[in-house]
Design a protein around this motif. Structure first.
Motif, PDB file in Angstrom:
ATOM      1  N   ILE A  16       0.873  -1.174   0.000  1.00 15.51           N
ATOM      2  CA  ILE A  16       0.000   0.000   0.000  1.00 15.51           C
ATOM      3  C   ILE A  16       0.907   1.219   0.000  1.00 15.51           C
ATOM      4  N   ALA A  17       0.826   2.019  -1.047  1.00 17.15           N
ATOM      5  CA  ALA A  17       1.601   3.258  -1.129  1.00 17.15           C
ATOM      6  C   ALA A  17       0.700   4.398  -0.657  1.00 17.15           C
ATOM      7  N   VAL A  18       1.195   5.149   0.316  1.00 22.03           N
ATOM      8  CA  VAL A  18       0.419   6.235   0.908  1.00 22.03           C
ATOM      9  C   VAL A  18       1.185   7.537   0.715  1.00 22.03           C
ATOM     10  N   ALA A  19       0.462   8.598   0.352  1.00 19.93           N
ATOM     11  CA  ALA A  19       1.087   9.906   0.168  1.00 19.93           C
ATOM     12  C   ALA A  19       0.205  10.971   0.802  1.00 19.93           C
ATOM     13  N   GLY A  20       0.853  11.889   1.527  1.00 18.56           N
ATOM     14  CA  GLY A  20       0.122  12.982   2.164  1.00 18.56           C
ATOM     15  C   GLY A  20       0.233  12.918   3.670  1.00 18.56           C
ATOM     16  N   GLU A  21      -0.847  13.308   4.342  1.00 19.05           N
ATOM     17  CA  GLU A  21      -0.874  13.319   5.797  1.00 19.05           C
ATOM     18  C   GLU A  21      -1.947  12.360   6.292  1.00 19.05           C
ATOM     19  N   ILE A  22      -1.588  11.547   7.280  1.00 21.64           N
ATOM     20  CA  ILE A  22      -2.555  10.632   7.882  1.00 21.64           C
ATOM     21  C   ILE A  22      -2.945  11.240   9.225  1.00 21.64           C
ATOM     22  N   ASP A  23      -4.199  11.701   9.305  1.00 22.19           N
ATOM     23  CA  ASP A  23      -4.673  12.321  10.538  1.00 22.19           C
ATOM     24  C   ASP A  23      -6.145  11.981  10.744  1.00 22.19           C
ATOM     25  N   LEU A  24      -6.769  12.645  11.690  1.00 17.54           N
ATOM     26  CA  LEU A  24      -8.164  12.375  12.043  1.00 17.54           C
ATOM     27  C   LEU A  24      -9.075  12.427  10.817  1.00 17.54           C
ATOM     28  N   TYR A  25      -8.789  13.337   9.888  1.00 19.56           N
ATOM     29  CA  TYR A  25      -9.664  13.540   8.735  1.00 19.56           C
ATOM     30  C   TYR A  25      -9.380  12.588   7.583  1.00 19.56           C
ATOM     31  N   THR A  26      -8.128  12.161   7.454  1.00 21.21           N
ATOM     32  CA  THR A  26      -7.770  11.312   6.313  1.00 21.21           C
ATOM     33  C   THR A  26      -7.637   9.839   6.665  1.00 21.21           C
ATOM     34  N   ALA A  27      -7.509   9.514   7.947  1.00 19.12           N
ATOM     35  CA  ALA A  27      -7.330   8.121   8.373  1.00 19.12           C
ATOM     36  C   ALA A  27      -8.453   7.190   7.892  1.00 19.12           C
ATOM     37  N   PRO A  28      -9.717   7.645   7.852  1.00 22.26           N
ATOM     38  CA  PRO A  28     -10.773   6.733   7.362  1.00 22.26           C
ATOM     39  C   PRO A  28     -10.522   6.236   5.932  1.00 22.26           C
ATOM     40  N   ARG A  29      -9.862   7.038   5.102  1.00 21.98           N
ATOM     41  CA  ARG A  29      -9.521   6.616   3.736  1.00 21.98           C
ATOM     42  C   ARG A  29      -8.563   5.425   3.775  1.00 21.98           C
ATOM     43  N   LEU A  30      -7.547   5.503   4.643  1.00 26.45           N
ATOM     44  CA  LEU A  30      -6.589   4.413   4.777  1.00 26.45           C
ATOM     45  C   LEU A  30      -7.259   3.191   5.395  1.00 26.45           C
TER      46      LEU A  30
END
Length: 114
Positions: A16-30
């Motif tokens: 899984i390649a991830v780019a950007g910021e993983i936080d409260l708002y984006t974590a559900p996408r991951l």
């Protein structure tokens, strides 16, 4: 900031390649990507964090949850190529001893040339 997530699978393994910021708002996408991937029952998953600029506790919890689910099935989750800021979070929280952390993408997961 948007989180970009892409997955490649091959022979029971996935990256899984991830780019950007993983936080409260984006974590559900991951988390959604992990849920989709776990339905395929991979043996080994490597998360490429070379383009992750920031990861907060919400993001770490997503990784821990995926690790737990994979281990329950006899699988493994590994972290590859974390940037210094992410590596520091792993070290401060002690998660660098929970996850297998690679300095770079394992050769068998590298993007094929051509």
């Amino acid at each position: 900031m948007e989180l970009k997530v892409s997955t490649r699978s091959h022979a029971g393994n996935a990256i899984i390649a991830v780019a950007g910021e993983i936080d409260l708002y984006t974590a559900p996408r991951l988390q959604a990507e992990f849920a989709r991937l776990l339905a395929d029952d991979p043996e080994r998953v490597v998360i490429d964090m070379s383009d992750v600029e920031f990861c907060d506790s919400t993001g770490m919890n997503v990784l821990l949850s995926a690790l737990k689910r994979l281990r329950e099935r006899g699988g493994a989750l590994e972290v590859a190529a974390p940037r210094p800021a992410v590596r520091k979070i792993l070290q401060v929280t002690g998660l660098d001893s929970v996850f297998t952390v690679h300095d770079s993408i394992p050769a068998e997961f590298a993007e094929p040339a051509g």
